[in-house]
Design an enzyme around this catalytic site. Structure first.
Site, PDB file in Angstrom:
ATOM      1  CG  ASP A  93      -0.288   0.005   2.527  1.00  0.00           C
ATOM      2  OD1 ASP A  93       0.887   0.391   2.594  1.00  0.00           O
ATOM      3  OD2 ASP A  93      -0.931  -0.358   3.526  1.00  0.00           O
ATOM      4  CB  SER A  94       0.296   4.623  -1.133  1.00  0.00           C
ATOM      5  OG  SER A  94      -0.811   5.081  -0.369  1.00  0.00           O
ATOM      6  N   GLY A  95       0.978   3.806   2.089  1.00  0.00           N
ATOM      7  CA  GLY A  95       1.295   4.444   3.357  1.00  0.00           C
ATOM      8  C   GLY A  95       0.427   5.637   3.678  1.00  0.00           C
ATOM      9  N   GLY A  96      -0.479   5.993   2.763  1.00  0.00           N
ATOM     10  CA  GLY A  96      -1.317   7.160   2.988  1.00  0.00           C
ATOM     11  C   GLY A  96      -2.162   7.050   4.246  1.00  0.00           C
ATOM     12  CG  PHE A  97      -5.136   4.035   6.795  1.00  0.00           C
ATOM     13  CD1 PHE A  97      -6.422   4.540   6.879  1.00  0.00           C
ATOM     14  CD2 PHE A  97      -4.646   3.272   7.840  1.00  0.00           C
ATOM     15  CE1 PHE A  97      -7.216   4.276   7.998  1.00  0.00           C
ATOM     16  CE2 PHE A  97      -5.428   3.006   8.956  1.00  0.00           C
ATOM     17  CZ  PHE A  97      -6.723   3.507   9.032  1.00  0.00           C
ATOM     18  CG  ASP A 147      -4.874   6.887  -0.758  1.00  0.00           C
ATOM     19  OD1 ASP A 147      -3.763   6.590  -0.279  1.00  0.00           O
ATOM     20  OD2 ASP A 147      -5.928   6.348  -0.384  1.00  0.00           O
ATOM     21  CD  GLN A 189      -9.611   7.560  -0.354  1.00  0.00           C
ATOM     22  OE1 GLN A 189     -10.661   7.663   0.305  1.00  0.00           O
ATOM     23  NE2 GLN A 189      -8.620   6.772   0.042  1.00  0.00           N
ATOM     24  N   GLY A 216     -10.767   4.350   1.811  1.00  0.00           N
ATOM     25  CA  GLY A 216     -11.538   5.251   2.646  1.00  0.00           C
ATOM     26  C   GLY A 216     -12.850   4.691   3.135  1.00  0.00           C
ATOM     27  CG  ASP A 266      -5.913  -4.991   2.689  1.00  0.00           C
ATOM     28  OD1 ASP A 266      -5.329  -4.652   3.734  1.00  0.00           O
ATOM     29  OD2 ASP A 266      -6.531  -4.189   1.971  1.00  0.00           O
ATOM     30  CB  CYS A 304     -11.908 -25.700  11.204  1.00  0.00           C
ATOM     31  SG  CYS A 304     -10.362 -25.014  10.557  1.00  0.00           S
ATOM     32  CB  CYS A 306      -6.743 -25.214  10.250  1.00  0.00           C
ATOM     33  SG  CYS A 306      -7.075 -24.786  11.967  1.00  0.00           S
ATOM     34  CB  CYS A 309      -9.463 -27.335  14.145  1.00  0.00           C
ATOM     35  SG  CYS A 309     -10.000 -25.603  14.326  1.00  0.00           S
ATOM     36  CG  HIS A 335      -8.937 -21.361  13.531  1.00  0.00           C
ATOM     37  ND1 HIS A 335      -9.605 -22.455  13.017  1.00  0.00           N
ATOM     38  CD2 HIS A 335      -9.900 -20.433  13.816  1.00  0.00           C
ATOM     39  CE1 HIS A 335     -10.907 -22.215  13.002  1.00  0.00           C
ATOM     40  NE2 HIS A 335     -11.108 -20.998  13.478  1.00  0.00           N
TER      41      HIS A 335
END
Length: 370
Positions: A93-97, A147, A189, A216, A266, A304, A306, A309, A335
């Protein structure tokens, strides 16, 4: 391989699509959930764990990796995938957040954002050109434009100014980005204002990015408002390009997002709640620290398969958390990520077989019963 996105099948019950995303390193079935490896690691997991579950695309964070260990070290190591021994695809990601959420002191101008590190208070300047330099140095095969991300709620004037600046910065990012084995996605945005979202989406579409993110959202607004925003934003984006909803990853939002045409998701949600002792199961969330699990020798989720479990009881997992043992965080994180991977497989199979709505109803008939 060259970057490509192909829609394999459209759902006959929703706006969902089954697709194949080909990056420079992997072929990925979509819709897909991407675990977040903020600092070059998905917390409490090894790359072997991620491979074992089946993930082929994970995230790294530009802001954090720029501050520590520094892009020069990562680039010298051969790029972020080589640095963290990940053989599949990555997105940064761009790091904007983070610039807006972690830095207590920041100043936004047309040039960029001046901010102070949350680590040591040192001063920095992120411009669109600087962020492209960092992301090209990190070397993930998908990068994001820089952004301006505002919280919810934000007033209309501030939202319009941020959206228009994001669009201008997107053009600057395109001009500055020149790494041939990396593609750049635009970010829509506009907070939750329909006219701003539509204007942003149309502007970015005209710039012909290889993929488009919707940023956003999931920043405090009610979920119905997020879904409404998707319903009028997604149709503006090109059908032949991947659509990525940033920062969203609870099971309900995955189903609802796919239903509205989203291909990529994500979120730190499944790993963050795992470290706090909360597991996602087929019947809802289990807070494993609760006293009622002290003598519960059943698996975390009987449905499950995994490794957690298959081998460990709720009582043992509770003991690990109460004793402060780090193995507890690892096992519940494993899990939770496995659970979301299976959710996405269920969603993809539903689109493939024309049973999306049936599977969604079945999922929610059980989920939330705990």
């Amino acid at each position: 391989m060259e970057f490509n996105f192909e829609v394999i099948k459209k759902s006959n019950e929703s706006q969902g699509r089954l697709g194949k995303l080909t990056t420079f390193y992997s072929q990925i079935e979509t819709p897909v959930f991407m675990p977040v490896g903020t600092q070059g690691t998905v917390k409490a997991m090894t790359v072997d764990d991620l491979h074992q579950i089946g993930f082929k695309l994970i995230l790294g964070n530009t802001y954090h990796l720029y501050l520590r260990p520094g892009v020069d070290i990562v680039a010298t190591a051969g790029g972020l995938p080589a640095f963290c021994n990940w053989s599949e695809s990555m997105l940064t990601d761009s790091g904007g957040f983070q610039v807006f959420s972690l830095s207590k002191l920041n100043k936004v101008t047309e040039e960029g954002v001046k901010f102070r590190s949350h680590l040591d208070g040192s001063a920095h300047l992120f411009t669109p050109e600087k962020v492209m330099e960092i992301e090209m140095g990190l070397g993930a095969d998908i990068a994001m434009v820089f952004d301006v991300c505002l919280p919810y709620p934000s007033d209309y004037r501030a939202a319009k100014e941020a959206m228009e600046r994001t669009n201008r910065w997107a053009e600057r990012c395109l001009k500055a980005h020149n790494r041939p084995d990396q593609v750049l996605f635009g970010i829509v945005q506009g907070v939750t204002y329909r006219d701003l979202r539509e204007e942003s989406a149309k502007c970015l579409r005209s710039l012909d990015f290889p993929g488009y993110a919707i940023g956003g959202l999931s920043v405090g607004e009610p979920k119905p408002l997020m879904y409404e925003t998707l319903e009028y934003t997604v149709p503006i984006l090109p059908e032949n390009k991947p659509r990525y909803l940033m920062g969203v990853g609870s099971p309900d939002t995955l189903w609802e997002g796919v239903e509205r045409g989203i291909d990529m998701f994500d979120c730190v949600f499944p790993t963050r709640i795992a470290r706090n002792g909360t597991a996602l199961t087929s019947t809802g969330r289990v807070i494993i620290r609760d006293a009622k699990y002290a003598r519960d020798f059943a698996p975390l989720d009987p449905n499950c398969k995994c490794k957690t479990c298959a081998s460990y009881s709720r009582a043992y997992l509770r003991h690990l958390f109460k004793a402060g043992e780090i193995l507890g965080s690892h096992l519940v994180t494993y899990h939770n990520l496995h659970f979301l991977y299976q959710v996405m497989e269920n969603i993809r199979e539903g689109i493939k077989t024309g049973t999306f709505q049936e599977r969604k109803r079945e999922f929610f008939s059980l989920y939330g019963q705990s």
